[in-house]
Scaffold this motif. Structure first.
Motif, PDB file in Angstrom:
ATOM      1  N   PRO A  73     -91.169   5.073  40.169  1.00 30.11           N
ATOM      2  CA  PRO A  73     -90.151   5.435  41.151  1.00 30.11           C
ATOM      3  C   PRO A  73     -90.195   6.913  41.537  1.00 30.11           C
ATOM      4  O   PRO A  73     -89.801   7.283  42.639  1.00 30.11           O
ATOM      5  N   LEU A 266     -87.240   7.289  27.843  1.00 28.26           N
ATOM      6  CA  LEU A 266     -86.712   5.959  27.544  1.00 28.26           C
ATOM      7  C   LEU A 266     -87.488   5.343  26.393  1.00 28.26           C
ATOM      8  O   LEU A 266     -86.911   4.728  25.488  1.00 28.26           O
ATOM      9  N   GLY A 267     -88.787   5.509  26.436  1.00 30.36           N
ATOM     10  CA  GLY A 267     -89.608   4.989  25.350  1.00 30.36           C
ATOM     11  C   GLY A 267     -89.255   5.692  24.046  1.00 30.36           C
ATOM     12  O   GLY A 267     -89.199   5.078  22.976  1.00 30.36           O
ATOM     13  N   PHE A 293     -82.530   5.139  37.004  1.00 29.07           N
ATOM     14  CA  PHE A 293     -82.156   4.397  35.808  1.00 29.07           C
ATOM     15  C   PHE A 293     -81.722   5.287  34.639  1.00 29.07           C
ATOM     16  O   PHE A 293     -81.165   4.819  33.663  1.00 29.07           O
ATOM     17  N   ILE A 295     -79.389   7.364  34.224  1.00 25.29           N
ATOM     18  CA  ILE A 295     -77.964   7.452  33.954  1.00 25.29           C
ATOM     19  C   ILE A 295     -77.491   6.190  33.253  1.00 25.29           C
ATOM     20  O   ILE A 295     -76.441   6.169  32.626  1.00 25.29           O
ATOM     21  N   ASP A 296     -78.293   5.152  33.320  1.00 28.30           N
ATOM     22  CA  ASP A 296     -77.917   3.892  32.695  1.00 28.30           C
ATOM     23  C   ASP A 296     -78.425   3.746  31.282  1.00 28.30           C
ATOM     24  O   ASP A 296     -78.140   2.769  30.612  1.00 28.30           O
ATOM     25  N   ALA A 297     -79.215   4.700  30.852  1.00 26.47           N
ATOM     26  CA  ALA A 297     -79.688   4.616  29.481  1.00 26.47           C
ATOM     27  C   ALA A 297     -78.449   4.740  28.607  1.00 26.47           C
ATOM     28  O   ALA A 297     -77.414   5.215  29.053  1.00 26.47           O
ATOM     29  N   VAL A 298     -78.570   4.277  27.375  1.00 29.02           N
ATOM     30  CA  VAL A 298     -77.433   4.395  26.471  1.00 29.02           C
ATOM     31  C   VAL A 298     -77.898   5.167  25.253  1.00 29.02           C
ATOM     32  O   VAL A 298     -78.766   4.679  24.539  1.00 29.02           O
TER      33      VAL A 298
ATOM     34  N   ALA B  71     -89.265   2.494  46.881  1.00 30.25           N
ATOM     35  CA  ALA B  71     -88.718   3.208  45.733  1.00 30.25           C
ATOM     36  C   ALA B  71     -88.361   2.242  44.607  1.00 30.25           C
ATOM     37  O   ALA B  71     -88.049   2.644  43.495  1.00 30.25           O
ATOM     38  N   LEU B 266     -78.449  -3.571  35.390  1.00 28.53           N
ATOM     39  CA  LEU B 266     -78.207  -2.299  34.721  1.00 28.53           C
ATOM     40  C   LEU B 266     -76.873  -1.721  35.164  1.00 28.53           C
ATOM     41  O   LEU B 266     -76.086  -1.212  34.358  1.00 28.53           O
ATOM     42  N   ASP B 296     -85.711  -1.572  27.798  1.00 29.47           N
ATOM     43  CA  ASP B 296     -85.128  -0.374  27.201  1.00 29.47           C
ATOM     44  C   ASP B 296     -83.627  -0.295  27.358  1.00 29.47           C
ATOM     45  O   ASP B 296     -82.992   0.621  26.868  1.00 29.47           O
TER      46      ASP B 296
END
Lengths: 348, 348
Positions: A73, A266-267, A293, A295-298, B71, B266, B296
């Motif tokens: 992206p 992320l990994g 994405f 901001i969506d990680a936790v 994107a 997500l 993830d």
DNA sequence: AGCGTTACAGCAAGCGCTTTCTATCTCTGA
DNA sequence: TCAGAGATAGAAAGCGCTTGCTGTAACGCT
């Protein structure tokens, strides 16, 4: 078989020259004539022959956009922004141009070959995105190629890539070094003293600059760097996962992991979790780019936001000659530190 | 100024015809002559004039790849796979083709305009990816355009898009309906009876098919659908976030949320968390596509994996005439249910 | 030795469009 | 009323390359 300009001309009872002129819209043509021609075009369902037109006019409406990895992206967002300014369809009036994105896959040869292909097509402009390879031979080849393109009248713009010396290319460079420094300083400010760094592939400007920023921050704060703390890998989550495990193996006492970009981060998060470590209580994590994405990680990823869409749009406009290039042909685009949940005070 | 075929011919002391022939590599040319020509090409740094060549040969080496949103990795992955098979540079020997991706942004007009532009360039092939608009007028226009392209010798391949009737287009269709059904059945099997559904934009085949699959599953298990349980939105996380809040507002007793795709899922996860709900203890979440980041998510996303890269590669090969089209010109590509942490038994 | 082949190489006719230059008309002002 | 300006339209010369057809050697065979 196929309808040509001459057919349209015959049908509209005018000369081919006139048809060409109404189609290209320069040169005065009487309203009544124009209408007659347009009607004929419509009735015959005529489609201009691009190659013939390009040959005669010695220009084409192709605009090339080179990206390292179209599935990422980071590039997709830039490419989309560039392309939307290129006009392509949907853009504002004026020459309808075909903005095409070419995927080099990070291979120097493909990069060069695409450039040759675009040169062949007499592209109106070329935008190169993302980091460059640092191989000397390749850089020389690129410079030479870019120079030739410019000589042939192709506008060359670099977006998110360092300037190419001895080249007429306009450069919109990301301040990767500054961003990297700020990010690491944030972590140091929180109290971290042992920071792992997952760098991108070697021999890439982006990789080097971000790493330099990181090291500059460490040095500025008197933190001696341990060579074990840096691991190189590709710019994807898989590489981040593996690199993190490696980092943990080398030094289990790390309290923070800085990743080359968000995917890698992320990994890293996944690897930490799988290792039974909490984020950020046990280990803080930071990324780079601020892709959607992240901001969506936790927890949400602390990262450096790069204005990809804005930079791309600007590059696109410059490529189309719709915006003045920056003075000196070089502009630096800064990132913005986004502090979120993945970074915190290290455990005592 | 620019070097032409004639210049090379003069330098190599042969006729232009001969130069053309060694460059195109069909037609026999004596080894010694060939070498002389090649040397001249090299010395003069000659680059073929694409338009002239296309005009004379009545074909071009352009291959267009249309995507709805560059994107979005969903398209990026497919486009990358297609392009790598197109050859472009790096491909195996044979005609070096310029695989270019065009971003329609989901706009029907842009889609059509790009097709015209490609038709103008006499593209060798065109690959259309992703869902189609369901607007009747637009579909008719598309069919007609695709037919014209095919008539002009352009190979047309649809990848992840339903077949276009009355068209010579080869179609590799994703089984969105089947995937959607399987996914929802998985949830029902876990015991869910009140499932919210976040659909994509209306008037898109992908949206409709996935939703139909979902509804078919509900019906098969005797679950009456509540109209409040479906919300439409774009295919991005933001839309997923908002739609989830809306869903929760409409019916706080939902125990599962099925999203149109992973990005939307997500956003749904974020909304649920922000609403103080745990996943999957309070609410299960499911996505679609299985993009790289989905594993993830925390918890990892239950979703339907679509073999994007494989399908793209195959579409690319078919477009290049390097693989037999499927019998009847239509093949269905199935997805695979990936059960992960985001789905669980509903709370009693 | 003589003739049919085969292997190359060149000629020249376009491919379909753009654009310069020229021709024709219609106005405008004196 | 007539010259000169202005507005349109057409003729024709390419743009740089491909390719069908036409030579012309050199070669193999009887």
């Amino acid at each position: 078989m196929t309808v040509t300009l001459a057919d349209v001309a015959a049908r509209a009872q005018v000369s081919p020259a006139t048809v060409s002129r109404v189609l290209n819209g320069n040169y005065p043509v009487a309203a009544s004539t124009r209408e007659r021609v347009l009607r004929a075009v419509d009735e015959l369902d005529y489609v201009l022959n691009g190659p013939a037109s390009s040959l005669a006019a010695a220009t084409s409406d192709l605009v090339g956009i080179l990206v390292n990895d179209i599935a990422d992206p980071f590039f997709g967002i830039m490419a989309g922004a560039i392309q939307s300014e290129i006009g392509g369809p949907g853009g504002r009036a004026g020459g309808e141009r075909l903005g095409v994105v070419c995927n080099t896959g990070g291979s120097p040869e493909r990069e060069l070959t695409y450039l040759t292909l675009l040169q062949r097509q007499r592209a109106a402009a070329v935008v190169l995105t993302g980091g460059a390879m640092e191989d000397a031979a390749h850089q020389a080849a690129m410079s030479s190629k870019l120079r030739k393109l410019a000589d042939a009248g192709t506008r060359v713009v670099l977006c998110g890539r360092p300037p190419a010396p001895e080249t007429a290319a306009i450069a919109l460079t990301f301040d990767n070094r500054g961003g990297g420094k700020e990010l690491t300083e944030h972590l140091i400010g929180l109290g971290h003293r042992r920071l792992g760094y997952i760098a991108g592939p070697e021999e890439r400007t982006t990789t080097r600059h971000r790493l330099e920023g990181h090291r500059a921050a460490l040095e500025a704060h008197g933190i001696a760097e341990d060579p074990r703390w840096t691991v190189h890998g590709r710019y994807d989550r898989r590489a981040g996962y593996e690199a993190t495990l490696e980092l943990l193996r080398r030094d289990p006492s790390l309290t923070a992991v800085v990743a080359a970009n968000d995917s890698v981060a992320l990994g890293a998060c996944a690897a930490l979790r799988d290792s039974g470590l909490r984020i950020p209580e046990d280990v803080s994590v930071a990324g780079f780019d601020d892709l959607p994405f992240s901001i969506d990680a936790v927890p949400a990823l602390t990262t450096v936001r790069l204005p990809l869409a804005e930079a791309g749009a600007r590059a696109g406009r410059i490529a189309m000659g719709r915006e003045e290039p920056p003075p000196g042909g070089i502009a630096t685009v800064r990132g913005e530190l986004m502090v979120r949940g993945s970074s915190g005070v290290p455990r005592a």
